[in-house]
Design a protein around this motif. Structure first.
Motif, short mmCIF file in Angstrom:
data_model
loop_
_atom_site.label_atom_id
_atom_site.label_comp_id
_atom_site.label_asym_id
_atom_site.label_seq_id
_atom_site.Cartn_x
_atom_site.Cartn_y
_atom_site.Cartn_z
N PRO A 1 78.28 58.01 65.38
CA PRO A 1 77.60 59.21 64.21
C PRO A 1 78.21 58.65 62.97
N LEU A 2 79.69 58.78 62.88
CA LEU A 2 80.13 58.65 61.66
C LEU A 2 79.88 57.28 60.96
N PHE A 3 79.81 56.20 61.38
CA PHE A 3 79.51 54.82 60.93
C PHE A 3 78.08 54.67 60.63
N THR A 4 77.31 55.50 61.52
CA THR A 4 75.72 55.39 61.21
C THR A 4 75.66 56.29 59.70
N THR A 5 76.31 57.27 59.40
CA THR A 5 76.25 57.61 58.06
C THR A 5 76.53 56.72 56.87
N ILE B 1 76.07 52.81 52.58
CA ILE B 1 76.05 51.47 52.17
C ILE B 1 74.89 50.90 51.71
N VAL B 2 74.00 51.05 52.41
CA VAL B 2 72.64 50.52 52.05
C VAL B 2 72.11 51.37 51.06
N SER B 3 72.48 52.68 50.77
CA SER B 3 72.07 53.38 49.50
C SER B 3 72.52 52.94 48.35
#
Length: 342
Positions: A109-113, A118-120
């Motif tokens: 979950p942490l790195f999903t966020t 990063i994409v943003s």
């Protein structure tokens, strides 16, 4: 007693170890919750506490490393954002790529966020660079590459920039076409409009301007044809006048000299639109009864007359004869003129 003592000691040790383990697990769980909430520094401290309470706690070690990496990634993204604000887009994109590489080995979950951030961040950098690049452009050719880049980014912000670029291209097309239209350069004006329509199909402003240009071109061509026709008619009339009516008689006088001779003087004016030369005047001398007494031709002086110039002529009739009477009633008529056009 010995067995009883050992049993009590083992029980106490077990209970102690169990409480330490529970405390370590509690700190570990608190760290997970804090990490999910985004408080990474506090989460890191909780994982350290869990390791201190239980030195052999692989999960706490792993999570601490993950949180540490996440903090570094966030710091990198922060630097990327600062570089972007300073218009250092290449540096900003390199930092975003570094953040992506550092976070790639991890999931959860942490790195999903973080991956979403990063994409943003990458999108923000690219869109900011597009906005920067579209400023100061002075032609459609300069804007086309920027528009192509904007259209390849399938995000709302980039599509908004693409829309702004298209509007700017429409304005460029209209201004350029209007400038050509002022000079009656209709083909160039239409080319400018068509260039805009290639990018902004069915744009109402461009379509209306195209119709205006085509109508004005038709009207101009019709008017030009009329002018040509009028010019041809005028030229034909001018040519006819130069050929048939170039010389106009201004004055003609006949007097009798003391020697019983007739003296004829006169003047002419050139009505031609080009120089004429070798101008001859054919004349007839009529007696008192109106009968032809003599005829001949005299040349105008000077030999060449320009438009609106005046020339003169004079000659004497010597062979009137002594028996002729009423010489003062003799008249001279100019039949016609001859000339050559230069």
């Amino acid at each position: 007693m010995i067995f009883l003592f050992l049993g009590s000691g083992l029980t106490g040790y077990y209970l102690y170890e169990e409480s330490v383990t529970k405390a370590a697990i509690h700190s570990f769980e608190q760290g997970e919750e804090l990490a999910i909430e985004g408080d990474l520094k506090a989460a890191q401290q909780k994982f350290k506490e869990a390791k201190q309470k239980r030195s052999r706690f692989p999960a706490a070690e792993t999570n601490e490393n993950m949180v540490s990496t996440a903090m570094k990634v966030n710091d990198t993204l922060s630097k990327a954002n600062k570089a972007r604000r300073n218009d250092n887009f290449t540096e900003a994109m390199e930092l975003v790529n570094n953040a992506e590489q550092n976070s790639a080995p991890y999931d959860g979950p942490l790195f999903t966020t973080i991956q979403e951030e990063i994409v943003s961040a990458r999108t923000t950098v690219m869109v900011s660079e597009l906005k920067f690049d579209m400023k100061g452009k002075e032609s459609i050719d300069d804007l086309k590459p920027v528009l192509t880049r904007a259209e390849t980014l399938q995000v709302d912000e980039a599509q908004e920039v693409a829309g702004q670029i298209r509007n700017q291209i429409v304005d460029f097309s209209i201004n350029e076409a209007n400038n050509y239209l002022k000079e009656n350069h209709f083909s160039k004006a239409l080319n400018s409009v068509e260039e805009g329509l290639q990018i902004n199909k069915e744009n109402e402003k461009l379509m209306n301007l195209k119709t205006v240009i085509e109508k004005r071109r038709t009207a101009f061509e019709e008017e030009q044809q009329k002018r040509i026709e009028h010019a041809m008619v005028a030229a034909a009339k001018e040519e006819e006048m130069n050929q048939t009516s170039a010389i106009e008689l201004n004055d003609l006088k006949t007097t009798v000299t003391d020697y019983n001779e007739l003296k004829v003087t006169g003047s002419v004016k050139s009505k031609a639109t080009v120089p004429v030369n070798s101008i001859g005047a054919s004349y007839r001398v009529l007696d008192a009864d109106g009968k032809q007494f003599d005829k001949g031709e005299v040349y105008i002086n000077p030999d060449e007359l320009y438009p609106d110039d005046t020339g003169t002529f004079d000659f004497m009739i010597y062979d009137v004869g002594k028996d002729e009477k009423n010489l003062d009633q003799f008249t001279v008529e100019v039949d016609h003129f001859t000339w050559y056009l230069n």
